[in-house]
Design a protein around this motif. Structure first.
Motif, mmCIF file in Angstrom:
data_model
loop_
_atom_site.group_PDB
_atom_site.id
_atom_site.type_symbol
_atom_site.label_atom_id
_atom_site.label_comp_id
_atom_site.label_asym_id
_atom_site.label_seq_id
_atom_site.Cartn_x
_atom_site.Cartn_y
_atom_site.Cartn_z
ATOM 1 N N LEU A 35 46.910 45.401 42.049
ATOM 2 C CA LEU A 35 45.882 46.183 41.350
ATOM 3 C C LEU A 35 46.339 46.510 39.932
ATOM 4 O O LEU A 35 45.586 46.355 38.969
ATOM 5 C CB LEU A 35 45.590 47.474 42.124
ATOM 6 C CG LEU A 35 45.059 47.284 43.559
ATOM 7 C CD1 LEU A 35 44.849 48.636 44.229
ATOM 8 C CD2 LEU A 35 43.767 46.469 43.577
ATOM 9 N N ASP A 36 47.594 46.924 39.814
ATOM 10 C CA ASP A 36 48.117 47.317 38.508
ATOM 11 C C ASP A 36 48.102 46.158 37.522
ATOM 12 O O ASP A 36 47.822 46.338 36.340
ATOM 13 C CB ASP A 36 49.563 47.799 38.673
ATOM 14 C CG ASP A 36 49.788 49.138 38.000
ATOM 15 O OD1 ASP A 36 48.787 49.803 37.674
ATOM 16 O OD2 ASP A 36 50.950 49.506 37.791
ATOM 17 N N HIS A 37 48.403 44.957 38.007
ATOM 18 C CA HIS A 37 48.469 43.805 37.106
ATOM 19 C C HIS A 37 47.097 43.180 36.866
ATOM 20 O O HIS A 37 46.992 42.149 36.218
ATOM 21 C CB HIS A 37 49.438 42.756 37.654
ATOM 22 C CG HIS A 37 50.856 43.247 37.737
ATOM 23 N ND1 HIS A 37 51.546 43.711 36.649
ATOM 24 C CD2 HIS A 37 51.704 43.373 38.787
ATOM 25 C CE1 HIS A 37 52.768 44.089 37.020
ATOM 26 N NE2 HIS A 37 52.880 43.901 38.309
ATOM 27 N N GLY A 38 46.083 43.770 37.458
ATOM 28 C CA GLY A 38 44.723 43.362 37.106
ATOM 29 C C GLY A 38 44.128 42.244 37.929
ATOM 30 O O GLY A 38 43.115 41.651 37.535
ATOM 31 N N ALA A 39 44.714 41.942 39.101
ATOM 32 C CA ALA A 39 44.140 40.878 39.934
ATOM 33 C C ALA A 39 42.860 41.379 40.603
ATOM 34 O O ALA A 39 42.774 42.545 40.991
ATOM 35 C CB ALA A 39 45.144 40.464 40.998
ATOM 36 N N THR A 40 41.878 40.490 40.720
ATOM 37 C CA THR A 40 40.690 40.826 41.502
ATOM 38 C C THR A 40 41.070 40.686 42.969
ATOM 39 O O THR A 40 41.475 39.618 43.412
ATOM 40 C CB THR A 40 39.539 39.851 41.161
ATOM 41 O OG1 THR A 40 39.276 39.965 39.764
ATOM 42 C CG2 THR A 40 38.293 40.140 41.966
ATOM 43 N N THR A 41 40.997 41.781 43.709
ATOM 44 C CA THR A 41 41.544 41.808 45.063
ATOM 45 C C THR A 41 40.426 41.900 46.084
ATOM 46 O O THR A 41 39.622 42.830 46.049
ATOM 47 C CB THR A 41 42.508 43.012 45.197
ATOM 48 O OG1 THR A 41 43.490 42.894 44.154
ATOM 49 C CG2 THR A 41 43.202 43.020 46.536
ATOM 50 N N LEU A 42 40.356 40.915 46.968
ATOM 51 C CA LEU A 42 39.309 40.878 47.986
ATOM 52 C C LEU A 42 39.916 41.174 49.349
ATOM 53 O O LEU A 42 40.799 40.452 49.810
ATOM 54 C CB LEU A 42 38.658 39.484 48.036
ATOM 55 C CG LEU A 42 37.579 39.185 47.009
ATOM 56 C CD1 LEU A 42 38.149 39.131 45.610
ATOM 57 C CD2 LEU A 42 36.920 37.857 47.330
ATOM 58 N N GLN A 43 39.470 42.252 49.951
ATOM 59 C CA GLN A 43 39.927 42.575 51.307
ATOM 60 C C GLN A 43 39.001 41.883 52.281
ATOM 61 O O GLN A 43 37.850 42.285 52.451
ATOM 62 C CB GLN A 43 39.888 44.079 51.527
ATOM 63 C CG GLN A 43 41.162 44.759 51.077
ATOM 64 C CD GLN A 43 41.127 46.236 51.347
ATOM 65 O OE1 GLN A 43 40.565 46.976 50.545
ATOM 66 N NE2 GLN A 43 41.701 46.668 52.440
ATOM 67 N N LYS A 72 42.898 34.196 35.194
ATOM 68 C CA LYS A 72 42.184 35.140 36.062
ATOM 69 C C LYS A 72 42.701 34.982 37.491
ATOM 70 O O LYS A 72 42.751 33.875 38.019
ATOM 71 C CB LYS A 72 40.687 34.821 35.976
ATOM 72 C CG LYS A 72 39.822 35.542 36.941
ATOM 73 C CD LYS A 72 39.031 36.634 36.236
ATOM 74 C CE LYS A 72 38.158 37.407 37.225
ATOM 75 N NZ LYS A 72 38.556 38.794 37.346
ATOM 76 N N CYS A 73 43.094 36.103 38.098
ATOM 77 C CA CYS A 73 43.717 36.038 39.431
ATOM 78 C C CYS A 73 42.814 36.587 40.519
ATOM 79 O O CYS A 73 42.233 37.662 40.355
ATOM 80 C CB CYS A 73 44.972 36.906 39.454
ATOM 81 S SG CYS A 73 46.293 36.253 38.505
ATOM 82 N N PHE A 74 42.765 35.876 41.636
ATOM 83 C CA PHE A 74 42.066 36.364 42.827
ATOM 84 C C PHE A 74 43.064 36.449 43.975
ATOM 85 O O PHE A 74 43.782 35.485 44.243
ATOM 86 C CB PHE A 74 40.934 35.406 43.221
ATOM 87 C CG PHE A 74 39.878 35.288 42.176
ATOM 88 C CD1 PHE A 74 38.826 36.189 42.116
ATOM 89 C CD2 PHE A 74 39.931 34.264 41.230
ATOM 90 C CE1 PHE A 74 37.857 36.088 41.130
ATOM 91 C CE2 PHE A 74 38.967 34.148 40.247
ATOM 92 C CZ PHE A 74 37.921 35.068 40.192
ATOM 93 N N VAL A 75 43.061 37.592 44.631
ATOM 94 C CA VAL A 75 43.961 37.803 45.763
ATOM 95 C C VAL A 75 43.121 38.045 47.010
ATOM 96 O O VAL A 75 42.241 38.908 47.002
ATOM 97 C CB VAL A 75 44.863 39.031 45.487
ATOM 98 C CG1 VAL A 75 45.613 39.424 46.741
ATOM 99 C CG2 VAL A 75 45.822 38.746 44.342
ATOM 100 N N PHE A 76 43.367 37.270 48.068
ATOM 101 C CA PHE A 76 42.674 37.481 49.348
ATOM 102 C C PHE A 76 43.644 38.147 50.309
ATOM 103 O O PHE A 76 44.703 37.571 50.611
ATOM 104 C CB PHE A 76 42.238 36.137 49.954
ATOM 105 C CG PHE A 76 41.007 35.548 49.334
ATOM 106 C CD1 PHE A 76 40.805 35.594 47.964
ATOM 107 C CD2 PHE A 76 40.048 34.931 50.130
ATOM 108 C CE1 PHE A 76 39.674 35.041 47.389
ATOM 109 C CE2 PHE A 76 38.908 34.374 49.566
ATOM 110 C CZ PHE A 76 38.718 34.436 48.194
ATOM 111 N N ILE A 77 43.312 39.331 50.761
ATOM 112 C CA ILE A 77 44.203 39.991 51.719
ATOM 113 C C ILE A 77 43.441 40.323 52.991
ATOM 114 O O ILE A 77 42.261 40.661 52.958
ATOM 115 C CB ILE A 77 44.826 41.276 51.129
ATOM 116 C CG1 ILE A 77 43.738 42.230 50.633
ATOM 117 C CG2 ILE A 77 45.787 40.942 50.018
ATOM 118 C CD1 ILE A 77 44.292 43.557 50.191
#
Ligand code: F0G
Length: 504
Positions: free
Chosen positions: A216-224, A197-202
């Motif tokens: 987004l395409d690869h399914g990471a949970t992305t937190l702005q 499970k991936c989390f990305v902080f941007i």
């Protein structure tokens, strides 16, 4: 599978003695020197807080030659589903694992993660060198090591292949990073591959669109997160280190396993030069993971007899994001190695660096550059970068955004395309040549760290004169000012007009 240890290590617990086997995690601080088992999850040394290395205990007399690696690059590639147990052919196909003898931290080959990363190449760029007026003789020359050929479009895949392998070794199920784009894209690709499970902080508004698209395409949970890259990294690092119940494995380059994978970029540069050592390696510096990895690679390759000399290193920063440049050039802070045999441990003036960070905080200084990949104020690998500069007799320079964008366009016109941070390395090479630090007879390798399709708005702005962030489609004409700007031509739907516009 080894049970996942509490993330961040068992704080306060004494360091273990060197574990059985060749690899361990070792503190880079010579006054500490603590060692930890290879299958612990640590972000920094639990004893002293400094950075950790992946260290290999090898017999002092151990020697290698390039023969075994050269044979592997002839592999045609894997013919099996990605993500499962990698075959020897799959490992040989990978530009990282082909050099596995130089990063032997995973004893169980079944845990190794690969998607065929690192099939990148080195291009001799005579046209570019001429256009830049570098004045290099034929015995020297300009080369571009294009890491944009990686599966997710940047050098990060080299590091992710290694760090995901370690994540698998320790049984991690959740991984995370802070990113301005490339790290998150790479993380998301390897996360999708391994099922973690991936989390990305941007940072809010701080990510390149194409890169966000990948995450987004690869399914990471992305937190702005409302903040910049430094703020995001501090946040995710805190979560990984201080909230073990979250069970998050950190994938930024403070993770020493990332750097093990990135060492192989240097192996491939040597491979591209028929195992000859160039005079210069020029690389952009952001969080300083790459330059740190390169220094470690050459220290190790020299100890193994794979190279008999080490190239010089040039780390190029952006003017608006030049913490290392200030600390190295203005403050004169240097790495002091602990002596032969202890190549990787040493000291630097921590108090002065801390004071500089406090000054930056008090002045509320924020990094600002068009090259978002290196828009970083507090490079986490600063101490390892100082070590690399020591191992590779290095220099540090800063270049303006205008130079970055101009050289990025020059690379696009006469070499591989690249994103802005990569343009900084080429601009830095030009600066060092003008200064006479790079000699006409030198062989110069600039690392292009990422694909042209990161920050395309910067490219289009250069060629059209329009600030793509502030104008929508149909906005009025603008005048491009770049030396080789190449704006699109507006033309009526009329044959004669079109032929005239085509200049034929
Ligand atoms: N070049 C590119 C294309 C990058 O994406 C990065 C880092 C760097 C250089 C800096 O490398 O840290 O080894 O000095 N990108 C990070 C990211 C910030 O989030 O993708 P370094």
């Amino acid at each position: 599978m080894t049970r996942m240890q509490s993330v961040g290590g068992r704080q306060g617990e004494p360091a273990t003695s060197a574990p059985a086997g060749v690899a361990s995690q070792r503190c880079t601080n010579a006054d500490c020197g603590a060692r930890y088992a290879i299958d612990r999850v640590l972000i920094s040394c639990p004893s002293c807080g400094e950075l950790l290395d992946v260290a290999y205990d090898r017999p002092r007399e151990e020697r290698m030659d390039w023969g075994r690696f050269a044979a592997r690059s002839a592999t045609r590639g894997p013919r099996h589903a990605a993500g499962g147990v990698a075959t020897t052919a799959a490992l040989d196909f990978s530009g990282v694992w082909r050099f596995r003898d130089l990063l032997p931290f995973c004893e169980d080959a079944a845990k190794i993660v690969t998607i065929g990363e690192g099939r990148t190449n080195l291009q001799r760029a005579d046209g570019l060198a001429r256009a830049m007026g570098l004045g290099l003789t034929d015995s020297g020359g300009l080369y571009l090591q294009y890491e944009g050929f990686n599966p997710s479009g940047s050098f990060k895949d080299n590091g992710m292949a290694a760090a995901f392998t370690h994540a698998r070794m320790v049984g991690a199920t959740r991984v995370a990073c802070a990113s301005t784009g490339n790290t998150s894209a790479a993380l998301a690709v390897y996360g999708a591959l391994t099922g973690m499970k991936c989390f990305v902080f941007i940072g809010d508004g701080k990510i390149a669109y194409g890169k966000l698209a990948q995450a987004l395409d690869h399914g990471a949970t992305t937190l702005q997160v409302a903040g910049d890259f430094d703020a995001c990294l501090a946040r995710i690092r805190h979560i990984a280190e201080k909230t073990p119940e979250a069970g998050v494995y950190l994938m930024n380059s403070v993770n020493p396993f990332r750097l093990e994978g990135q060492k192989t970029i240097m192996c491939r540069v040597l491979e591209g030069l028929d195992w000859n050592v160039p005079d210069w390696i020029v690389v952009p510096g952001g969080n300083l993971g790459n330059c740190s990895a390169f220094g470690k690679a050459f220290a190790e390759m020299r100890a193994l007899g794979l190279v008999d000399r080490v190239p010089r290193l040039a780390v190029i920063q952006a003017e608006g994001s030049s913490t290392l440049e200030r600390i190295y050039n203005d403050m004169g802070v240097r790495w002091e190695g602990a002596g032969a045999g202890e190549l990787l441990a040493g000291r630097y003036d921590r108090a002065r660096v801390k004071a500089e960070y406090e000054r930056m905080d008090a002045a509320n200084e924020r990094a600002h550059t068009v090259a978002t990949a290196i828009e970083i104020n507090r490079p986490v690998n600063l101490s390892k970068a100082l070590r690399a500069l020591s191992v590779m007799d290095g220099v540090v320079r800063k270049v303006s955004d205008a130079e970055i964008v101009e050289h990025k366009a020059l690379v696009g016109r006469w070499g591989f395309g690249c994103e802005p941070a990569s343009g900084a390395s080429v601009a830095g090479a030009a600066m060092l040549r003008r200064e006479g630090v790079i000699k006409p007879t030198d062989t110069v390798v600039c690392i292009l760290t990422g694909h042209a399709l990161k920050d395309p708005d910067v490219t289009v702005a250069y060629h059209t004169g329009m600030d793509m962030r502030s104008v929508g489609p149909g906005a009025g004409a603008a005048t491009p000012r770049g030396r080789i700007s190449n704006p699109p031509i507006k033309v009526a739907d009329d044959l004669d007009a079109i032929l005239r516009a085509m200049g034929v």
